[in-house]
Write a protein that holds these residues in place. Structure first.
Motif, PDB file in Angstrom:
ATOM      1  N   UNK A   1       0.846  -1.197   0.000  1.00 13.16           N
ATOM      2  CA  UNK A   1       0.000   0.000   0.000  1.00 13.16           C
ATOM      3  C   UNK A   1       0.879   1.244   0.000  1.00 13.16           C
ATOM      4  N   UNK A   2       1.932   1.227   0.799  1.00 15.41           N
ATOM      5  CA  UNK A   2       2.840   2.362   0.889  1.00 15.41           C
ATOM      6  C   UNK A   2       3.513   2.632  -0.452  1.00 15.41           C
ATOM      7  N   UNK A   3       4.021   1.591  -1.097  1.00 20.92           N
ATOM      8  CA  UNK A   3       4.715   1.771  -2.375  1.00 20.92           C
ATOM      9  C   UNK A   3       3.726   2.177  -3.468  1.00 20.92           C
ATOM     10  N   UNK A   4       2.531   1.637  -3.464  1.00 16.32           N
ATOM     11  CA  UNK A   4       1.524   2.051  -4.449  1.00 16.32           C
ATOM     12  C   UNK A   4       1.182   3.526  -4.260  1.00 16.32           C
ATOM     13  N   UNK A   5       1.074   3.965  -3.000  1.00 15.19           N
ATOM     14  CA  UNK A   5       0.800   5.372  -2.740  1.00 15.19           C
ATOM     15  C   UNK A   5       1.936   6.224  -3.305  1.00 15.19           C
ATOM     16  N   UNK A   6       3.177   5.781  -3.105  1.00 17.41           N
ATOM     17  CA  UNK A   6       4.318   6.508  -3.661  1.00 17.41           C
ATOM     18  C   UNK A   6       4.192   6.616  -5.181  1.00 17.41           C
ATOM     19  N   UNK A   7       3.751   5.548  -5.814  1.00 17.56           N
ATOM     20  CA  UNK A   7       3.616   5.517  -7.269  1.00 17.56           C
ATOM     21  C   UNK A   7       2.532   6.479  -7.741  1.00 17.56           C
ATOM     22  N   UNK A   8       1.382   6.451  -7.092  1.00 13.94           N
ATOM     23  CA  UNK A   8       0.285   7.354  -7.456  1.00 13.94           C
ATOM     24  C   UNK A   8       0.710   8.808  -7.240  1.00 13.94           C
ATOM     25  N   UNK A   9       1.355   9.097  -6.111  1.00 16.42           N
ATOM     26  CA  UNK A   9       1.789  10.461  -5.830  1.00 16.42           C
ATOM     27  C   UNK A   9       2.856  10.931  -6.814  1.00 16.42           C
ATOM     28  N   UNK A  10       3.776  10.051  -7.161  1.00 20.01           N
ATOM     29  CA  UNK A  10       4.821  10.417  -8.126  1.00 20.01           C
ATOM     30  C   UNK A  10       4.211  10.715  -9.483  1.00 20.01           C
TER      31      UNK A  10
END
Length: 164
Positions: A54-63
């Motif tokens: 979830x954390x890495x997916x959030x990073x991806x969406x935010x990036x």
């Protein structure tokens, strides 16, 4: 789980998510590489969370959102809806899929992210809310607005508020 194990097991899914968010295979690979390089630096802290994915997916969406904000202009689709093929044509299904994908790409970032996470990644509203750092109600609102917009642009009659 080590960073290398995480990347080998989840890397292809992250690239797929990035491709759906960006609409461009090469940009998706660059975005995923950038996010994974930043995640590597924080991996000890990320691995201690309950759900590192979830954390890495959030990073991806935010990036992806940050990239769109930095970009000076967006590409505009040239083909109009008058080019829509008639049923029975050989390429009808492919053309309709392409047209729908162009419509999805034209949605605002958050609405597109919600649709991608819900329908392509098959995540529930609570998980999507965690990834996007918002409430589940906000996720449902974005989904409703996106689907309403897509139905209107694609020429599908409204379902009067019922969930697809």
């Amino acid at each position: 789980m080590t960073f290398e194990e995480y990347v080998s097991s989840r890397g292809p899914a992250l690239v797929r998510l990035a491709r759906l968010l960006t609409g461009d295979e090469h940009r998706a690979e660059d975005l995923t590489q950038d996010v994974l390089s930043r995640a590597y630096l924080r991996w000890r802290r990320i691995a201690r969370t309950d759900r590192p994915d979830v954390y890495v997916r959030r990073m991806l969406v935010n990036a992806n959102t940050s990239w769109w904000r930095r970009r000076s202009s967006r590409e505009l689709a040239v083909a109009g809806f008058a080019d829509r093929p008639y049923p029975g044509d050989l390429g009808t299904e492919t053309a309709e899929r392409d047209e729908m994908w162009r419509l999805v790409q034209a949605l605002p970032d958050r609405q597109r992210a919600v649709l991608v996470l819900r329908y392509y990644e098959d995540l529930d509203d609570a998980t999507i809310a965690q990834i996007l750092d918002c409430s589940p109600v906000t996720v449902r609102t974005h989904a409703m607005r996106a689907l309403t917009h897509l139905r209107a642009r694609y020429g599908v009659p409204s379902t009067n508020g019922s969930r697809p």
